[in-house]
Write a protein that holds these residues in place. Structure first.
Motif, PDB file in Angstrom:
ATOM      1  N   LEU A 239     -23.750 -48.960 -64.426  1.00  0.00           N
ATOM      2  CA  LEU A 239     -23.486 -50.392 -64.507  1.00  0.00           C
ATOM      3  C   LEU A 239     -22.925 -50.906 -63.182  1.00  0.00           C
ATOM      4  N   PRO A 240     -23.002 -52.206 -62.938  1.00  0.00           N
ATOM      5  CA  PRO A 240     -22.407 -52.772 -61.725  1.00  0.00           C
ATOM      6  C   PRO A 240     -20.934 -52.407 -61.603  1.00  0.00           C
ATOM      7  N   GLY A 241     -20.524 -51.970 -60.425  1.00  0.00           N
ATOM      8  CA  GLY A 241     -19.140 -51.605 -60.178  1.00  0.00           C
ATOM      9  C   GLY A 241     -18.795 -50.174 -60.520  1.00  0.00           C
ATOM     10  N   ASP A 242     -19.697 -49.440 -61.174  1.00  0.00           N
ATOM     11  CA  ASP A 242     -19.419 -48.048 -61.517  1.00  0.00           C
ATOM     12  C   ASP A 242     -19.383 -47.178 -60.258  1.00  0.00           C
ATOM     13  N   ILE A 243     -18.682 -46.031 -60.384  1.00  0.00           N
ATOM     14  CA  ILE A 243     -18.571 -45.071 -59.277  1.00  0.00           C
ATOM     15  C   ILE A 243     -19.175 -43.750 -59.719  1.00  0.00           C
ATOM     16  N   ILE A 244     -19.950 -43.141 -58.851  1.00  0.00           N
ATOM     17  CA  ILE A 244     -20.525 -41.833 -59.142  1.00  0.00           C
ATOM     18  C   ILE A 244     -20.493 -40.992 -57.876  1.00  0.00           C
ATOM     19  N   GLU A 245     -20.253 -39.696 -58.053  1.00  0.00           N
ATOM     20  CA  GLU A 245     -20.231 -38.781 -56.914  1.00  0.00           C
ATOM     21  C   GLU A 245     -21.532 -37.990 -56.868  1.00  0.00           C
ATOM     22  N   PHE A 246     -22.182 -37.997 -55.717  1.00  0.00           N
ATOM     23  CA  PHE A 246     -23.375 -37.195 -55.506  1.00  0.00           C
ATOM     24  C   PHE A 246     -22.977 -35.879 -54.837  1.00  0.00           C
ATOM     25  N   ILE A 247     -23.429 -34.767 -55.424  1.00  0.00           N
ATOM     26  CA  ILE A 247     -23.145 -33.434 -54.916  1.00  0.00           C
ATOM     27  C   ILE A 247     -24.354 -32.940 -54.130  1.00  0.00           C
ATOM     28  N   VAL A 248     -24.120 -32.470 -52.913  1.00  0.00           N
ATOM     29  CA  VAL A 248     -25.202 -32.045 -52.038  1.00  0.00           C
ATOM     30  C   VAL A 248     -25.005 -30.579 -51.664  1.00  0.00           C
ATOM     31  N   LYS A 249     -26.106 -29.828 -51.659  1.00  0.00           N
ATOM     32  CA  LYS A 249     -26.082 -28.416 -51.285  1.00  0.00           C
ATOM     33  C   LYS A 249     -27.174 -28.149 -50.260  1.00  0.00           C
ATOM     34  N   GLY A 250     -26.782 -27.614 -49.109  1.00  0.00           N
ATOM     35  CA  GLY A 250     -27.743 -27.244 -48.087  1.00  0.00           C
ATOM     36  C   GLY A 250     -28.160 -25.790 -48.230  1.00  0.00           C
ATOM     37  N   ILE A 251     -29.413 -25.486 -47.933  1.00  0.00           N
ATOM     38  CA  ILE A 251     -29.956 -24.131 -48.017  1.00  0.00           C
ATOM     39  C   ILE A 251     -30.489 -23.741 -46.642  1.00  0.00           C
ATOM     40  N   ASN A 252     -30.113 -22.525 -46.171  1.00  0.00           N
ATOM     41  CA  ASN A 252     -30.595 -22.077 -44.866  1.00  0.00           C
ATOM     42  C   ASN A 252     -31.932 -21.363 -44.965  1.00  0.00           C
ATOM     43  N   GLN A 253     -32.429 -20.836 -43.840  1.00  0.00           N
ATOM     44  CA  GLN A 253     -33.745 -20.213 -43.809  1.00  0.00           C
ATOM     45  C   GLN A 253     -33.818 -18.923 -44.608  1.00  0.00           C
ATOM     46  N   PHE A 254     -32.650 -18.385 -44.999  1.00  0.00           N
ATOM     47  CA  PHE A 254     -32.624 -17.159 -45.790  1.00  0.00           C
ATOM     48  C   PHE A 254     -32.473 -17.440 -47.281  1.00  0.00           C
ATOM     49  N   GLY A 255     -32.393 -18.716 -47.659  1.00  0.00           N
ATOM     50  CA  GLY A 255     -32.244 -19.081 -49.065  1.00  0.00           C
ATOM     51  C   GLY A 255     -30.819 -19.094 -49.551  1.00  0.00           C
ATOM     52  N   PHE A 256     -29.838 -19.094 -48.641  1.00  0.00           N
ATOM     53  CA  PHE A 256     -28.432 -19.084 -49.007  1.00  0.00           C
ATOM     54  C   PHE A 256     -27.784 -20.420 -48.639  1.00  0.00           C
ATOM     55  N   PRO A 257     -26.649 -20.762 -49.303  1.00  0.00           N
ATOM     56  CA  PRO A 257     -25.995 -22.046 -49.026  1.00  0.00           C
ATOM     57  C   PRO A 257     -25.554 -22.170 -47.571  1.00  0.00           C
ATOM     58  N   LEU A 258     -25.619 -23.398 -47.070  1.00  0.00           N
ATOM     59  CA  LEU A 258     -25.218 -23.688 -45.692  1.00  0.00           C
ATOM     60  C   LEU A 258     -24.555 -25.055 -45.641  1.00  0.00           C
ATOM     61  N   ASP A 259     -23.339 -25.098 -45.097  1.00  0.00           N
ATOM     62  CA  ASP A 259     -22.659 -26.381 -44.889  1.00  0.00           C
ATOM     63  C   ASP A 259     -23.290 -27.109 -43.710  1.00  0.00           C
ATOM     64  N   PHE A 260     -23.307 -28.451 -43.791  1.00  0.00           N
ATOM     65  CA  PHE A 260     -23.866 -29.239 -42.688  1.00  0.00           C
ATOM     66  C   PHE A 260     -23.223 -30.618 -42.681  1.00  0.00           C
ATOM     67  N   ASP A 261     -23.307 -31.303 -41.541  1.00  0.00           N
ATOM     68  CA  ASP A 261     -22.778 -32.658 -41.413  1.00  0.00           C
ATOM     69  C   ASP A 261     -23.746 -33.632 -42.088  1.00  0.00           C
ATOM     70  N   LYS A 262     -23.241 -34.337 -43.078  1.00  0.00           N
ATOM     71  CA  LYS A 262     -24.102 -35.191 -43.902  1.00  0.00           C
ATOM     72  C   LYS A 262     -24.163 -36.611 -43.345  1.00  0.00           C
ATOM     73  N   VAL A 263     -25.364 -37.155 -43.357  1.00  0.00           N
ATOM     74  CA  VAL A 263     -25.593 -38.552 -42.976  1.00  0.00           C
ATOM     75  C   VAL A 263     -26.185 -39.256 -44.192  1.00  0.00           C
ATOM     76  N   TRP A 264     -25.462 -40.259 -44.718  1.00  0.00           N
ATOM     77  CA  TRP A 264     -25.871 -40.933 -45.953  1.00  0.00           C
ATOM     78  C   TRP A 264     -26.503 -42.287 -45.647  1.00  0.00           C
ATOM     79  N   GLU A 265     -27.476 -42.660 -46.464  1.00  0.00           N
ATOM     80  CA  GLU A 265     -28.045 -44.004 -46.440  1.00  0.00           C
ATOM     81  C   GLU A 265     -28.278 -44.452 -47.872  1.00  0.00           C
ATOM     82  N   VAL A 266     -28.129 -45.751 -48.126  1.00  0.00           N
ATOM     83  CA  VAL A 266     -28.344 -46.281 -49.471  1.00  0.00           C
ATOM     84  C   VAL A 266     -28.921 -47.681 -49.353  1.00  0.00           C
ATOM     85  N   THR A 267     -29.856 -48.011 -50.243  1.00  0.00           N
ATOM     86  CA  THR A 267     -30.533 -49.308 -50.169  1.00  0.00           C
ATOM     87  C   THR A 267     -29.803 -50.397 -50.940  1.00  0.00           C
TER      88      THR A 267
END
Length: 404
Positions: A239-267
């Motif tokens: 609904l308008p005004g609601d807050i939600i958290e998006f969880i992001v997971k990066g995967i490296n070339q070996f298929g394992f988790p990788l932290d990275f600097d996130k750049v967000w965009e929203v329309t």
């Protein structure tokens, strides 16, 4: 024909309304006046394993007076409470909260009753609440490893923690025996990589239950490359005004988790650097996307904002909210997020399992918005802690677990 049960109720006068209602109605224990004191907890009954220490959080509200204090007395039928003279003085304007700590003895299945009473200092009114605790002998069926699927370099280390899970889904610590296919790992769970490149198997065993669990990490001498980004949730209706958290997971070339600097965009709406999205006033279909600074990998989610609630601003939250800390369990740091829709005095305090104040994180007037506070636990022992948010008459509490 059905019977309406209206026991322990009040009709606005000192006599029950049974004479004015057609049909079968029971009005036992009719109250002489309206309820003004309330005790409430997450549940009226709890199931806990024998031989363990645990706690219950309860809340109190006094709606009859804005300048009152409540005296709390707690007792139990089997003597499990850590302090037999357990009492709490609560002096919030309309209520407060408390923590009941107890230790369940090593025994077969038994049921204990905890009795809570709250008395208003001003009026003398008293309200009581009973909680039932059922104990059981735990039978362990699985182990979990809390640090999972990593990529590290030569000589790097990882601290693993394992818990065992019983038939009721309760987690507990145990005496661990760790092993690894390469490198070295201590029985405390600290793994140190050698110069072996490739996937390493990590195993933990519990000698008492004969259970074991494996996980894997990848040791590399190459630079890790972000090859995939996953975002959750992928589709959401809010609904308008609601807050939600998006969880992001990066995967490296070996298929394992990788932290990275996130750049967000929203329309539409707004999103901060940590993935907290606040819906704007306008209904419609919007997209949020996240990528790394190189822009080589991207993930997106769909947000449907629905008409139904008026919103005064695209950037302000609509309600007071204390989110669950993340990560949880944590070691050594965790982040607590809260939002307020109006300018208010905010108090955010950390308590231990005994109800002792550990640290005041916030104690000041705040403008409307979403706030994130980092809490460090370097000098604290492992255990259960509570974050208590007070905004005016509004109280919220979250339970956190520190595992070292």
């Amino acid at each position: 024909e059905k019977t309406i049960i209206a026991n322990n109720n009040w009709w606005g006068e000192n006599s029950s309304p049974s004479n004015n209602i057609n049909g079968l109605v029971t009005t036992e224990n009719w109250l002489a006046d309206s309820l003004s004191l309330f005790i409430f907890s997450e549940s009226d009954s709890y199931v806990v394993p024998s031989g363990k220490r645990d706690s219950i959080l309860f809340n109190l509200v006094n709606i009859s007076s804005l300048e009152d204090s409540l005296t709390i007395n707690i007792s139990d039928s089997l003597g499990w409470l850590e302090d037999s003279n357990y009492s709490i003085g609560i002096n919030d304007t309309t209520g407060g909260s408390g923590i009941i700590s107890f230790t369940v003895p090593n025994s077969s299945t038994v049921i204990n009753k905890i009795m809570i009473s709250a008395t208003s200092v001003n009026s003398g009114k008293e309200v009581m609440k009973d909680l039932l605790i059922s104990s059981y002998v735990p039978l362990y069926s699985d182990l979990i490893i809390l640090e999972d699927s990593l990529t590290i370099g030569f000589g790097d280390s990882v601290n693993y923690t394992a818990m065992r899970v019983d038939q009721n889904g309760k987690e507990s610590k145990f005496s661990t025996t760790w092993s690894s296919s390469n490198g070295s790992i201590e029985n405390a769970g600290k793994f140190v990589a050698d110069s072996t490149v490739g996937e390493i198997e990590i195993m933990v065993q519990d000698s008492k239950s004969n259970l074991s669990k494996t996980t894997h990490l990848y040791v590399t001498n190459e630079q890790q490359i972000l090859s995939e980004i996953n975002i959750s949730p992928s589709i959401v209706n809010i609904l308008p005004g609601d807050i939600i958290e998006f969880i992001v997971k990066g995967i490296n070339q070996f298929g394992f988790p990788l932290d990275f600097d996130k750049v967000w965009e929203v329309t539409g709406g707004t999103i901060d650097k940590d993935g907290f999205f606040i819906a704007g006033e306008s209904n419609g279909k919007y997209e949020v996307s996240v990528t790394d600074t190189s822009g080589n990998s991207v993930a997106s989610a769909i947000i449907n904002i629905l008409v139904g609630v008026e919103s005064e601003s695209e950037t302000l939250p609509k309600k007071i909210n204390l989110s669950q800390n993340y990560p949880n369990p944590f070691n050594p740091n965790t982040t607590i997020s809260f939002s307020i829709p109006d300018e208010s005095f905010v108090s955010l305090i950390v308590y231990d399992i005994l109800g002792k104040e550990i640290k005041s994180l916030v104690s000041e007037k705040k403008t409307p918005g979403v706030y994130k506070i980092e809490f460090g636990s370097n000098k604290l022992p492992s255990g259960i802690y509570f974050f208590k948010l007070v905004v005016g008459d509004h109280i919220e509490i979250r339970k956190a677990v520190l595992l070292k």
